[in-house]
Enzyme design. Structure first.
Site, mmCIF file in Angstrom:
data_model
loop_
_atom_site.group_PDB
_atom_site.id
_atom_site.type_symbol
_atom_site.label_atom_id
_atom_site.label_comp_id
_atom_site.label_asym_id
_atom_site.label_seq_id
_atom_site.Cartn_x
_atom_site.Cartn_y
_atom_site.Cartn_z
ATOM 1 N N HIS A 169 -1.474 7.007 4.828
ATOM 2 C CA HIS A 169 -0.208 6.694 5.499
ATOM 3 C C HIS A 169 0.682 7.905 5.297
ATOM 4 O O HIS A 169 0.968 8.273 4.150
ATOM 5 C CB HIS A 169 0.474 5.482 4.869
ATOM 6 N N ASN B 127 0.843 -3.574 8.114
ATOM 7 C CA ASN B 127 1.993 -4.164 7.415
ATOM 8 C C ASN B 127 2.921 -3.071 6.899
ATOM 9 O O ASN B 127 4.123 -3.263 6.760
ATOM 10 C CB ASN B 127 1.501 -5.021 6.248
ATOM 11 N N ALA C 262 0.803 -1.222 0.000
ATOM 12 C CA ALA C 262 0.000 0.000 0.000
ATOM 13 C C ALA C 262 0.836 1.272 0.000
ATOM 14 O O ALA C 262 0.282 2.364 -0.102
ATOM 15 C CB ALA C 262 -0.917 -0.008 1.223
HETATM 16 N N1 LIG Z 1 1.834 -4.861 2.585
HETATM 17 C C1 LIG Z 1 0.720 -4.158 2.545
HETATM 18 O O1 LIG Z 1 0.731 -2.954 2.279
HETATM 19 C C2 LIG Z 1 -0.586 -4.856 2.804
HETATM 20 C C3 LIG Z 1 -1.773 -4.162 2.573
HETATM 21 C C4 LIG Z 1 -2.982 -4.823 2.798
HETATM 22 C C5 LIG Z 1 -2.983 -6.133 3.255
HETATM 23 N N2 LIG Z 1 -1.818 -6.771 3.481
HETATM 24 C C6 LIG Z 1 -1.793 -8.164 3.969
HETATM 25 O O2 LIG Z 1 -2.457 -8.977 3.028
HETATM 26 C C7 LIG Z 1 -3.276 -9.912 3.719
HETATM 27 C C8 LIG Z 1 -4.421 -10.323 2.830
HETATM 28 O O3 LIG Z 1 -5.266 -9.202 2.584
HETATM 29 P P1 LIG Z 1 -6.693 -9.377 1.916
HETATM 30 O O4 LIG Z 1 -7.340 -8.046 1.957
HETATM 31 O O5 LIG Z 1 -6.601 -10.107 0.629
HETATM 32 O O6 LIG Z 1 -7.401 -10.321 3.015
HETATM 33 P P2 LIG Z 1 -8.681 -11.232 2.827
HETATM 34 O O7 LIG Z 1 -9.135 -11.555 4.202
HETATM 35 O O8 LIG Z 1 -9.636 -10.611 1.868
HETATM 36 O O9 LIG Z 1 -8.093 -12.538 2.122
HETATM 37 C C9 LIG Z 1 -7.189 -13.417 2.739
HETATM 38 C C10 LIG Z 1 -7.502 -14.803 2.193
HETATM 39 O O10 LIG Z 1 -6.474 -15.700 2.605
HETATM 40 C C11 LIG Z 1 -7.093 -16.919 2.965
HETATM 41 N N3 LIG Z 1 -6.220 -17.666 3.867
HETATM 42 C C12 LIG Z 1 -5.938 -17.425 5.168
HETATM 43 N N4 LIG Z 1 -5.107 -18.369 5.646
HETATM 44 C C13 LIG Z 1 -4.850 -19.217 4.622
HETATM 45 C C14 LIG Z 1 -4.077 -20.391 4.499
HETATM 46 N N5 LIG Z 1 -3.376 -20.893 5.529
HETATM 47 N N6 LIG Z 1 -4.046 -21.028 3.300
HETATM 48 C C15 LIG Z 1 -4.737 -20.545 2.242
HETATM 49 N N7 LIG Z 1 -5.507 -19.416 2.299
HETATM 50 C C16 LIG Z 1 -5.552 -18.773 3.483
HETATM 51 C C17 LIG Z 1 -8.410 -16.515 3.615
HETATM 52 O O11 LIG Z 1 -9.331 -17.584 3.604
HETATM 53 C C18 LIG Z 1 -8.836 -15.359 2.709
HETATM 54 O O12 LIG Z 1 -9.595 -15.813 1.614
HETATM 55 C C19 LIG Z 1 -3.700 -9.154 4.998
HETATM 56 O O13 LIG Z 1 -3.997 -10.042 6.047
HETATM 57 C C20 LIG Z 1 -2.489 -8.315 5.315
HETATM 58 O O14 LIG Z 1 -1.632 -8.999 6.206
HETATM 59 C C21 LIG Z 1 -0.625 -6.161 3.260
#
Ligand SMILES: NC(=O)c1ccc[n+]([C@@H]2O[C@H](COP(=O)([O-])OP(=O)(O)OC[C@H]3O[C@@H](n4cnc5c(N)ncnc54)[C@H](O)[C@@H]3O)[C@@H](O)[C@H]2O)c1
Length: 260
Positions: A211, A181, A112
């Site tokens: 941010h 994150n 992000a």
């Molecule tokens: N770096 C960044 O700037 C940034 C920004 C936003 C989100 N994120 C990270 O990305 C992650 C995902 O975001 P999102 O919005 O897609 O979340 P989300 O909840 O929409 O999707 C996450 C998916 O992963 C699946 N999942 C969880 N554990 C799993 C496993 N062990 N095996 C397979 N699938 C699994 C869940 O069922 C869900 O469908 C967030 O939790 C966050 O940590 C990082």
């Protein structure tokens, strides 16, 4: 480059469909590994073992816990790993395992935020004396399970912005695993977890997620303000994040001519 996606939610779903549709030259989707009760009907689904066998690159879009659980076996299999849930790397033992053990290579997605490249350069040139990141999100998306009922209700019903936490990036990213994150991204960019102070603010009226990153040091002063629209699939995630992942995949698939 054959790519598997771990986690098929707001980020992984967009990334997987774009790869399936051939939108990233040089990259091909082999499938998604997901944890939901029903398979996504329009995407090939794989188990984690098949994914690591078939893919050159596994893209983690599943959250900090999934990265901690599955990341080590992915790099041990020889597949490269592109990480979105970078906050999990606040655990030094996990970072060492993923980065230094191999044979797969660990790549980080900027997600992000931006400006990480110049922060890394400034940290090298004379060092940085202070680095701060203030993240402001729509209040209800910041409610966490560790909060007591009173605090959860205060966040849901506040009419004014409320500062929820201010402290070292390592602690803040662990406390808000789906929302901070970015604090970890900044700390990893400047290679100093203790230098980066992170703040999380819940704002009931925030239409965009912001941010604000500031840094001061020998090479200059830096200030970036990033204002992202939330993802339609998950208001805790910014809509730009899957596109940051796709840009990272594109760069890995065809590195020539890309910013290094
Ligand atoms: N770096 C960044 O700037 C940034 C920004 C936003 C989100 N994120 C990270 O990305 C992650 C995902 O975001 P999102 O919005 O897609 O979340 P989300 O909840 O929409 O999707 C996450 C998916 O992963 C699946 N999942 C969880 N554990 C799993 C496993 N062990 N095996 C397979 N699938 C699994 C869940 O069922 C869900 O469908 C967030 O939790 C966050 O940590 C990082």
């Amino acid at each position: 480059m054959k790519v598997a996606i771990l986690g098929c939610g707001a980020i992984g779903g967009v990334v997987a469909r774009s790869l399936r549709d051939g939108e990233v030259p040089g990259a091909e989707l082999v499938g998604v590994v997901h944890a939901g009760p029903t398979d996504p009907p329009d995407l090939p689904v794989l188990g984690i073992e098949a994914a690591t066998e078939q893919a050159d690159l596994v893209v983690e879009c599943a959250g900090q816990r999934a990265l901690a659980e599955l990341g080590p076996s992915i790099v041990a299999s020889g597949a490269d790993l592109l990480v979105v849930s970078v906050g999990a790397l606040a655990d030094d033992a996990l970072l060492t395992k993923l980065r230094d053990t191999g044979p797969g290579t660990l790549h980080l997605c900027s997600g992000a935020v931006g400006g990480l490249d110049v922060l890394a350069a400034a940290a090298r040139e004379g060092g940085l004396s202070a680095v701060r990141i203030v993240t402001t999100k729509k209040a209800p998306t910041l409610v966490q399970r560790w909060m007591d009922a009173e605090q959860q209700e205060r966040i849901r019903s506040t009419a004014e912005p409320v500062e929820l936490m201010r402290g070292p990036a390592r602690e803040v990213t662990a406390a808000f695993p789906a929302s901070a994150n970015v604090a970890a991204s900044v700390a990893l960019a400047v290679e100093d977890w203790d230098l980066v102070e992170a703040t999380v603010v819940a704002d009931p009226n925030a239409p965009l997620t912001s941010h604000v990153i500031t840094a001061e040091g020998g090479s200059g002063d830096y200030r970036f303000e990033i204002r992202n629209h939330p993802s339609p699939g998950n208001p805790a995630t910014s809509g730009v994040v899957p596109h940051a992942v796709l840009a990272a995949v594109a760069k890995l698939a065809r590195p020539t001519g890309a910013f290094a």
